[in-house]
Design a protein around this motif. Structure first.
Motif, PDB file in Angstrom:
ATOM      1  N   VAL A 138      49.100 -23.943   5.507  1.00  0.00           N
ATOM      2  CA  VAL A 138      49.113 -25.492   5.838  1.00  0.00           C
ATOM      3  C   VAL A 138      47.611 -25.470   5.819  1.00  0.00           C
ATOM      4  CG1 VAL A 138      49.857 -27.190   6.179  1.00  0.00           C
ATOM      5  CG2 VAL A 138      51.149 -25.320   6.159  1.00  0.00           C
ATOM      6  N   LYS A 184      45.579 -28.546   4.691  1.00  0.00           N
ATOM      7  CA  LYS A 184      45.452 -29.877   5.090  1.00  0.00           C
ATOM      8  C   LYS A 184      43.807 -30.324   5.850  1.00  0.00           C
ATOM      9  CE  LYS A 184      47.733 -30.103   9.008  1.00  0.00           C
ATOM     10  NZ  LYS A 184      49.485 -30.614   9.032  1.00  0.00           N
ATOM     11  N   ASN A 243      49.622 -31.725   3.141  1.00  0.00           N
ATOM     12  CA  ASN A 243      51.213 -32.514   3.016  1.00  0.00           C
ATOM     13  C   ASN A 243      50.689 -34.648   3.393  1.00  0.00           C
ATOM     14  OD1 ASN A 243      48.881 -33.460   5.040  1.00  0.00           O
ATOM     15  ND2 ASN A 243      49.957 -33.456   6.943  1.00  0.00           N
ATOM     16  N   VAL A 286      54.824 -30.355   2.754  1.00  0.00           N
ATOM     17  CA  VAL A 286      55.608 -30.375   3.922  1.00  0.00           C
ATOM     18  C   VAL A 286      55.501 -31.503   4.500  1.00  0.00           C
ATOM     19  CG1 VAL A 286      54.846 -27.717   3.692  1.00  0.00           C
ATOM     20  CG2 VAL A 286      53.279 -29.765   4.718  1.00  0.00           C
ATOM     21  N   MET A 345      55.030 -23.490  13.639  1.00  0.00           N
ATOM     22  CA  MET A 345      53.665 -23.564  13.464  1.00  0.00           C
ATOM     23  C   MET A 345      52.706 -22.333  13.849  1.00  0.00           C
ATOM     24  SD  MET A 345      54.538 -27.702  12.936  1.00  0.00           S
ATOM     25  CE  MET A 345      53.243 -27.990  13.749  1.00  0.00           C
ATOM     26  N   SER A 346      52.004 -23.265  13.968  1.00  0.00           N
ATOM     27  CA  SER A 346      50.748 -22.610  14.560  1.00  0.00           C
ATOM     28  C   SER A 346      50.711 -21.891  15.701  1.00  0.00           C
ATOM     29  CB  SER A 346      48.919 -22.852  14.547  1.00  0.00           C
ATOM     30  OG  SER A 346      48.639 -22.522  13.475  1.00  0.00           O
ATOM     31  N   ARG A 351      55.352 -22.397   8.844  1.00  0.00           N
ATOM     32  CA  ARG A 351      54.237 -22.812   8.043  1.00  0.00           C
ATOM     33  C   ARG A 351      52.582 -23.179   9.493  1.00  0.00           C
ATOM     34  NH1 ARG A 351      58.169 -25.715   8.995  1.00  0.00           N
ATOM     35  NH2 ARG A 351      57.022 -27.546  10.516  1.00  0.00           N
ATOM     36  N   VAL A 352      52.122 -21.964   8.380  1.00  0.00           N
ATOM     37  CA  VAL A 352      50.623 -21.772   9.455  1.00  0.00           C
ATOM     38  C   VAL A 352      49.123 -22.619   8.521  1.00  0.00           C
ATOM     39  CG1 VAL A 352      49.442 -20.512  11.013  1.00  0.00           C
ATOM     40  CG2 VAL A 352      51.881 -20.187  10.609  1.00  0.00           C
ATOM     41  N   GLY A 353      49.212 -23.494   9.788  1.00  0.00           N
ATOM     42  CA  GLY A 353      47.561 -24.285   9.609  1.00  0.00           C
ATOM     43  C   GLY A 353      46.308 -23.024   9.982  1.00  0.00           C
ATOM     44  N   SER A 354      45.953 -24.190  11.522  1.00  0.00           N
ATOM     45  CA  SER A 354      45.218 -23.160  12.337  1.00  0.00           C
ATOM     46  C   SER A 354      44.943 -22.354  13.185  1.00  0.00           C
ATOM     47  CB  SER A 354      45.116 -24.784  13.423  1.00  0.00           C
ATOM     48  OG  SER A 354      46.286 -24.647  14.273  1.00  0.00           O
ATOM     49  N   ARG A 383      41.415 -27.628  12.904  1.00  0.00           N
ATOM     50  CA  ARG A 383      41.113 -28.812  11.746  1.00  0.00           C
ATOM     51  C   ARG A 383      40.049 -29.858  12.733  1.00  0.00           C
ATOM     52  NH1 ARG A 383      46.212 -27.952  11.395  1.00  0.00           N
ATOM     53  NH2 ARG A 383      47.095 -29.303  12.450  1.00  0.00           N
TER      54      ARG A 383
HETATM   55  C1  LIG Z   1      49.566 -29.188   9.344  1.00  0.00           C
HETATM   56  C2  LIG Z   1      51.144 -28.910   9.282  1.00  0.00           C
HETATM   57  C3  LIG Z   1      51.454 -27.829   9.782  1.00  0.00           C
HETATM   58  C4  LIG Z   1      51.020 -26.444  10.159  1.00  0.00           C
HETATM   59  O1  LIG Z   1      50.082 -26.668  11.953  1.00  0.00           O
HETATM   60  P1  LIG Z   1      49.153 -25.867  12.686  1.00  0.00           P
HETATM   61  O2  LIG Z   1      49.541 -26.739  14.065  1.00  0.00           O
HETATM   62  O3  LIG Z   1      47.988 -25.730  12.445  1.00  0.00           O
HETATM   63  O4  LIG Z   1      49.895 -24.057  11.559  1.00  0.00           O
HETATM   64  C5  LIG Z   1      53.148 -26.908   9.545  1.00  0.00           C
HETATM   65  N1  LIG Z   1      53.879 -28.562   9.857  1.00  0.00           N
HETATM   66  C6  LIG Z   1      54.119 -29.135   8.647  1.00  0.00           C
HETATM   67  C7  LIG Z   1      54.887 -29.810   8.634  1.00  0.00           C
HETATM   68  C8  LIG Z   1      52.156 -29.640   9.040  1.00  0.00           C
HETATM   69  O5  LIG Z   1      52.253 -31.146   9.216  1.00  0.00           O
END
Ligand SMILES: *Cc1c(COP(=O)(O)O)cnc(C)c1O
Length: 238
Positions: free
Chosen positions: A40, A42, A63, A85, A209-210, A225-228, A234
Motif C-alpha cells: 500500500v 498511499k 486508497n 482499497v 495490515m502491517s 495489504r501492507v504499507g508502513s 507515513r
Molecule cells: C493504509 C491501508 C493499509 C496499510 O496500512 P499499514 O498499517 O501501513 O500497513 C491497508 N489497508 C487499507 C484499507 C489501508 O487504507
C-alpha cells in the motif's frame, strides 16, 4: 536521502516482510505462494513504487482515487497490478475502473453498479471483493473502517456477481481498532464461506495490515495489504 539508500532501505524492509509472510504461511501448513503481498503506497512517491517494482513487487494499492489515478498514469510503462482499497465515492467509481484490477472495497450495490458501468465503458473486467464490517456487534455500523453489515453481504455479493463487467472474487476486512484481530478475521472467513456459496471461484480473502498480517495469514488471508512495514511510517496522516 539518496535513491540508492532508499532502495536498500526498501529492499531490507521488503525482505523482512516477505520472510514473515513465509513463516506465517508455513506455520499453518500453507504455501507462501498462497499469499499475495499487496504493498500500500498511499502518501509515498512513484519513485518508491519504481524501486519496489525493481525489487520484484507487482501488486500495489492506493486508497484514494485522486492519488491512484495520477500514479497509475505516471507508471503505465510498468506491468504492475493496481489494487484499490479505499472507500469509493460512487462518482469516482467510473474512473477507478480505468486502472484497477482488483477493487477490495466494494461496500454497496450502488458502488458495484457504478464500477460495472465504468468497466463496461473501458472494456475491462474488474475483480471485486466485498468489504465486510468486522465489528463484533454487527448491529453497530463500523465507524471509519467501513464495510457492509454482515446482513447485507449477500445482497452486495449478488450485485457484483450479476454485473457483466465485474467478477466476484471474495471478501475484504479491516480489523476494528481495539478488538481482537484473530476473532475479527474468523468472522471474515465466515463471510468468505457465504460468498463462495454464491460463486465458488470467489475465494480471495484480503485481510491484514502491517500490525496484524501474520494473524490474518493464520486465519486464511490470501492477500495482505501492507504499507508502513515496507515503506516506513507515513509522512502525514490523512
Ligand atoms: C493504509 C491501508 C493499509 C496499510 O496500512 P499499514 O498499517 O501501513 O500497513 C491497508 N489497508 C487499507 C484499507 C489501508 O487504507
Amino acid at each position: 536521502m539518496s535513491s540508492k539508500t532508499r532502495r536498500s532501505e526498501l529492499a531490507e524492509a521488503l525482505d523482512g516482510v516477505q520472510r514473515r509472510i513465509r513463516n506465517a504461511a508455513t506455520s499453518t501448513g500453507r504455501s507462501a505462494d498462497d499469499v499475495v503481498l499487496v504493498v500500500v503506497t498511499k502518501t509515498w512517491p512513484v519513485s518508491d513504487i519504481r524501486n519496489l517494482y525493481e525489487l520484484g513487487v507487482r501488486d500495489f494499492a492506493e486508497n484514494r482515487h485522486q492519488d491512484a489515478g495520477v500514479k497509475a498514469a505516471e507508471l503505465v510503462d510498468l506491468s504492475l497490478r493496481w489494487h484499490f482499497v479505499g472507500q469509493i465515492q460512487s462518482n469516482k467509481a467510473n474512473r477507478i475502473a480505468v486502472y484497477a484490477e482488483l477493487v477490495h472495497s466494494v461496500d454497496s450495490v450502488r458502488v458495484a453498479q457504478r464500477l460495472n458501468a465504468g468497466a463496461h465503458h473501458h472494456d475491462r473486467l474488474i475483480k471485486c471483493l466485498v468489504q465486510v464490517s468486522l465489528v463484533a456487534d454487527d448491529a453497530l455500523p463500523q465507524r471509519n473502517r467501513g464495510g457492509v453489515a454482515r446482513g447485507q453481504l449477500e445482497t452486495v455479493a449478488q450485485a457484483i456477481d450479476s454485473a457483466g463487467a465485474l467478477q466476484l472474487a471474495g471478501v475484504m476486512g479491516v480489523a476494528p481498532r481495539g478488538e481482537d484481530a484473530g476473532a475479527a478475521y474468523a468472522r471474515l472467513l465466515q463471510a468468505s464461506g457465504q460468498v463462495k456459496a454464491i460463486s465458488p471461484r470467489a475465494r480471495l480473502v484480503s485481510a491484514g495490515m502491517s500490525a496484524d498480517f501474520e494473524v490474518a495469514i493464520r486465519a486464511g488471508a490470501t492477500h495482505v495489504r501492507v504499507g508502513s512495514a515496507v515503506l516506513g511510517e507515513r509522512p502525514a496522516l490523512r
